[in-house]
Motif scaffolding. Structure first.
Motif, PDB file in Angstrom:
ATOM      1  N   ARG A  33     -21.156  16.776 -64.902  1.00  0.00           N
ATOM      2  CA  ARG A  33     -20.651  15.443 -64.542  1.00  0.00           C
ATOM      3  C   ARG A  33     -19.537  15.029 -65.510  1.00  0.00           C
ATOM      4  NH1 ARG A  33     -22.474  12.526 -60.878  1.00  0.00           N
ATOM      5  NH2 ARG A  33     -22.104  10.305 -60.669  1.00  0.00           N
ATOM      6  N   GLY A  34     -19.754  15.282 -66.796  1.00  0.00           N
ATOM      7  CA  GLY A  34     -18.730  14.964 -67.784  1.00  0.00           C
ATOM      8  C   GLY A  34     -17.426  15.696 -67.500  1.00  0.00           C
ATOM      9  N   GLU A  35     -17.533  16.954 -67.103  1.00  0.00           N
ATOM     10  CA  GLU A  35     -16.341  17.728 -66.761  1.00  0.00           C
ATOM     11  C   GLU A  35     -15.631  17.135 -65.555  1.00  0.00           C
ATOM     12  OE1 GLU A  35     -17.557  21.790 -66.288  1.00  0.00           O
ATOM     13  OE2 GLU A  35     -18.047  22.006 -68.405  1.00  0.00           O
ATOM     14  N   ALA A  36     -16.395  16.640 -64.573  1.00  0.00           N
ATOM     15  CA  ALA A  36     -15.791  16.016 -63.394  1.00  0.00           C
ATOM     16  C   ALA A  36     -15.036  14.752 -63.802  1.00  0.00           C
ATOM     17  CB  ALA A  36     -16.861  15.696 -62.352  1.00  0.00           C
ATOM     18  N   TYR A  37     -15.649  13.928 -64.657  1.00  0.00           N
ATOM     19  CA  TYR A  37     -14.964  12.726 -65.144  1.00  0.00           C
ATOM     20  C   TYR A  37     -13.698  13.104 -65.920  1.00  0.00           C
ATOM     21  CZ  TYR A  37     -18.876   9.564 -64.030  1.00  0.00           C
ATOM     22  OH  TYR A  37     -19.837   8.822 -63.401  1.00  0.00           O
ATOM     23  N   ASN A  65     -17.408   7.658 -67.584  1.00  0.00           N
ATOM     24  CA  ASN A  65     -17.182   7.068 -66.266  1.00  0.00           C
ATOM     25  C   ASN A  65     -16.086   6.002 -66.248  1.00  0.00           C
ATOM     26  OD1 ASN A  65     -18.882   5.240 -67.722  1.00  0.00           O
ATOM     27  ND2 ASN A  65     -19.385   4.250 -65.786  1.00  0.00           N
ATOM     28  N   TRP A  66     -15.439   5.747 -67.362  1.00  0.00           N
ATOM     29  CA  TRP A  66     -14.395   4.728 -67.435  1.00  0.00           C
ATOM     30  C   TRP A  66     -13.246   5.196 -68.307  1.00  0.00           C
ATOM     31  CZ3 TRP A  66     -13.478   3.178 -72.428  1.00  0.00           C
ATOM     32  CH2 TRP A  66     -14.487   3.484 -73.353  1.00  0.00           C
ATOM     33  N   TYR A  67     -12.098   4.547 -68.095  1.00  0.00           N
ATOM     34  CA  TYR A  67     -10.944   4.831 -68.933  1.00  0.00           C
ATOM     35  C   TYR A  67     -10.229   3.514 -69.182  1.00  0.00           C
ATOM     36  CZ  TYR A  67      -7.519   7.556 -71.269  1.00  0.00           C
ATOM     37  OH  TYR A  67      -6.749   8.107 -72.263  1.00  0.00           O
ATOM     38  N   SER A  68      -9.930   3.212 -70.432  1.00  0.00           N
ATOM     39  CA  SER A  68      -9.252   1.955 -70.739  1.00  0.00           C
ATOM     40  C   SER A  68      -7.939   2.194 -71.476  1.00  0.00           C
ATOM     41  CB  SER A  68     -10.159   1.036 -71.561  1.00  0.00           C
ATOM     42  OG  SER A  68     -10.383   1.577 -72.834  1.00  0.00           O
ATOM     43  N   ALA A  81     -12.914   2.172 -63.720  1.00  0.00           N
ATOM     44  CA  ALA A  81     -14.267   2.653 -63.989  1.00  0.00           C
ATOM     45  C   ALA A  81     -15.051   2.905 -62.711  1.00  0.00           C
ATOM     46  CB  ALA A  81     -15.013   1.634 -64.845  1.00  0.00           C
ATOM     47  N   PHE A  82     -15.881   3.928 -62.779  1.00  0.00           N
ATOM     48  CA  PHE A  82     -16.882   4.165 -61.751  1.00  0.00           C
ATOM     49  C   PHE A  82     -18.062   3.274 -62.107  1.00  0.00           C
ATOM     50  CE2 PHE A  82     -14.360   8.008 -61.593  1.00  0.00           C
ATOM     51  CZ  PHE A  82     -14.247   8.229 -60.226  1.00  0.00           C
ATOM     52  N   LYS A  83     -18.495   2.467 -61.161  1.00  0.00           N
ATOM     53  CA  LYS A  83     -19.573   1.511 -61.386  1.00  0.00           C
ATOM     54  C   LYS A  83     -20.833   1.980 -60.658  1.00  0.00           C
ATOM     55  CE  LYS A  83     -16.842  -1.554 -63.424  1.00  0.00           C
ATOM     56  NZ  LYS A  83     -17.067  -2.187 -64.691  1.00  0.00           N
ATOM     57  N   LEU A  84     -21.908   1.224 -60.825  1.00  0.00           N
ATOM     58  CA  LEU A  84     -23.150   1.513 -60.124  1.00  0.00           C
ATOM     59  C   LEU A  84     -22.984   1.278 -58.624  1.00  0.00           C
ATOM     60  CD1 LEU A  84     -25.666  -0.223 -62.563  1.00  0.00           C
ATOM     61  CD2 LEU A  84     -25.205   2.223 -62.344  1.00  0.00           C
ATOM     62  N   LYS A  85     -23.861   1.873 -57.857  1.00  0.00           N
ATOM     63  CA  LYS A  85     -23.930   1.671 -56.402  1.00  0.00           C
ATOM     64  C   LYS A  85     -22.660   2.103 -55.687  1.00  0.00           C
ATOM     65  CE  LYS A  85     -27.203  -2.056 -57.030  1.00  0.00           C
ATOM     66  NZ  LYS A  85     -27.494  -3.471 -56.913  1.00  0.00           N
ATOM     67  N   GLY A  86     -22.034   3.180 -56.154  1.00  0.00           N
ATOM     68  CA  GLY A  86     -20.884   3.743 -55.457  1.00  0.00           C
ATOM     69  C   GLY A  86     -19.648   2.871 -55.439  1.00  0.00           C
ATOM     70  N   ARG A  87     -19.438   2.104 -56.494  1.00  0.00           N
ATOM     71  CA  ARG A  87     -18.244   1.266 -56.584  1.00  0.00           C
ATOM     72  C   ARG A  87     -17.294   1.822 -57.642  1.00  0.00           C
ATOM     73  NH1 ARG A  87     -19.055  -4.762 -57.687  1.00  0.00           N
ATOM     74  NH2 ARG A  87     -20.021  -3.895 -59.523  1.00  0.00           N
ATOM     75  N   ILE A 139     -11.182  -5.964 -59.598  1.00  0.00           N
ATOM     76  CA  ILE A 139     -11.212  -5.688 -58.163  1.00  0.00           C
ATOM     77  C   ILE A 139     -12.052  -4.436 -57.983  1.00  0.00           C
ATOM     78  CG2 ILE A 139      -9.048  -6.790 -57.499  1.00  0.00           C
ATOM     79  CD1 ILE A 139      -7.751  -3.996 -57.629  1.00  0.00           C
ATOM     80  N   TYR A 140     -12.700  -4.335 -56.820  1.00  0.00           N
ATOM     81  CA  TYR A 140     -13.591  -3.202 -56.556  1.00  0.00           C
ATOM     82  C   TYR A 140     -13.350  -2.623 -55.168  1.00  0.00           C
ATOM     83  CZ  TYR A 140     -16.176  -5.185 -60.483  1.00  0.00           C
ATOM     84  OH  TYR A 140     -16.527  -5.676 -61.708  1.00  0.00           O
ATOM     85  N   ARG A 141     -13.738  -1.379 -55.063  1.00  0.00           N
ATOM     86  CA  ARG A 141     -13.765  -0.684 -53.780  1.00  0.00           C
ATOM     87  C   ARG A 141     -14.837   0.383 -53.877  1.00  0.00           C
ATOM     88  NH1 ARG A 141      -9.054   3.542 -52.746  1.00  0.00           N
ATOM     89  NH2 ARG A 141     -10.747   4.524 -51.650  1.00  0.00           N
ATOM     90  N   GLY A 142     -15.156   1.015 -52.775  1.00  0.00           N
ATOM     91  CA  GLY A 142     -16.113   2.108 -52.806  1.00  0.00           C
ATOM     92  C   GLY A 142     -15.501   3.316 -53.496  1.00  0.00           C
ATOM     93  N   GLY A 143     -16.338   4.099 -54.164  1.00  0.00           N
ATOM     94  CA  GLY A 143     -15.835   5.307 -54.801  1.00  0.00           C
ATOM     95  C   GLY A 143     -16.852   5.921 -55.732  1.00  0.00           C
ATOM     96  N   SER A 144     -16.919   7.252 -55.724  1.00  0.00           N
ATOM     97  CA  SER A 144     -17.859   7.987 -56.558  1.00  0.00           C
ATOM     98  C   SER A 144     -17.201   9.248 -57.099  1.00  0.00           C
ATOM     99  CB  SER A 144     -19.086   8.382 -55.717  1.00  0.00           C
ATOM    100  OG  SER A 144     -19.875   9.326 -56.402  1.00  0.00           O
ATOM    101  N   ILE A 145     -17.576   9.635 -58.287  1.00  0.00           N
ATOM    102  CA  ILE A 145     -17.062  10.873 -58.886  1.00  0.00           C
ATOM    103  C   ILE A 145     -17.515  12.082 -58.083  1.00  0.00           C
ATOM    104  CG2 ILE A 145     -18.961  11.246 -60.520  1.00  0.00           C
ATOM    105  CD1 ILE A 145     -15.194  11.848 -61.184  1.00  0.00           C
ATOM    106  N   ASP A 146     -18.539  11.917 -57.263  1.00  0.00           N
ATOM    107  CA  ASP A 146     -19.053  13.010 -56.439  1.00  0.00           C
ATOM    108  C   ASP A 146     -18.279  13.194 -55.140  1.00  0.00           C
ATOM    109  OD1 ASP A 146     -21.121  13.507 -58.313  1.00  0.00           O
ATOM    110  OD2 ASP A 146     -22.272  11.849 -57.454  1.00  0.00           O
ATOM    111  N   ALA A 147     -17.263  12.370 -54.904  1.00  0.00           N
ATOM    112  CA  ALA A 147     -16.467  12.444 -53.672  1.00  0.00           C
ATOM    113  C   ALA A 147     -15.633  13.723 -53.654  1.00  0.00           C
ATOM    114  CB  ALA A 147     -15.570  11.218 -53.568  1.00  0.00           C
ATOM    115  N   GLY A 148     -15.073  13.998 -52.501  1.00  0.00           N
ATOM    116  CA  GLY A 148     -14.201  15.160 -52.349  1.00  0.00           C
ATOM    117  C   GLY A 148     -12.846  14.940 -52.999  1.00  0.00           C
TER     118      GLY A 148
END
Length: 181
Positions: A33-37, A65-68, A81-87, A139-148
């Protein structure tokens, strides 16, 4: 101590094989997961530097899961940032280290809510977070590190575009913030 004699140290305790194997397994479990991030943020940084030269000098993403990125004033950062619940979100994060200062700065920005949202051409999530030290405007939208790959590219493009908008709209306001006596 007698001259010419050196002390003799004896090893009393050291990590055992079980501790070493647990530490190694833990590192392996989080590394995928860390490598994916890290890959996501590295590609994100390349796009950001191409579209907004000078906003950051970073060359490599981190396995988190975040970058600042600094907002040009201590205690203020733009982040994605990737947030909880696929945001997935883009935000201005305020944390000067002092809860009262953070709330004062947030409130000053909130007084400009209508003009800020008009300039950005979007509604924002104004999160004063009264029970914590920091504040955020996001602002938020849907999104996950597990996406294609296609969706991850879209998330990077969305984050870059919105971070640039945030910088353009918030930077002058951040510099003008003051602490009331």
């Amino acid at each position: 101590m007698i001259p010419g004699l050196l002390p003799l140290f004896k090893l009393v305790s050291q990590p055992n094989e079980w501790q070493k194997s647990v530490a190694s397994a833990s590192a392996r479990a989080t590394s995928t997961r860390g490598e994916a991030y890290q890959a996501f943020w590295t590609a994100f940084l390349e796009k950001l530097k191409e579209r907004a030269p000078g906003l950051t000098n970073a060359k490599k993403g981190l396995p988190q899961n975040w970058y600042s990125i600094s907002a040009g004033r201590s205690g203020f950062a733009y982040a994605a940032a990737f947030k909880l619940k696929g945001r997935f979100g883009v935000e201005l994060y305020i944390d000067t280290g002092d809860k009262e200062e953070n709330k004062q700065f947030f409130d000053q920005l909130y007084e400009q809510k209508d003009s800020i949202e008009r300039e950005l051409d979007m509604a924002l999530s104004w999160e004063r977070l009264d029970n914590t030290r920091a504040c955020r405007i996001a602002i938020y939208r849907g999104g996950s590190i597990d996406a294609g790959e296609e969706e991850l590219n879209d998330l990077q493009d969305w984050a870059v575009a919105n971070l640039i908008k945030f910088r353009d709209v918030f930077s002058k306001r951040i510099k003008a913030l003051f602490l009331a006596p």
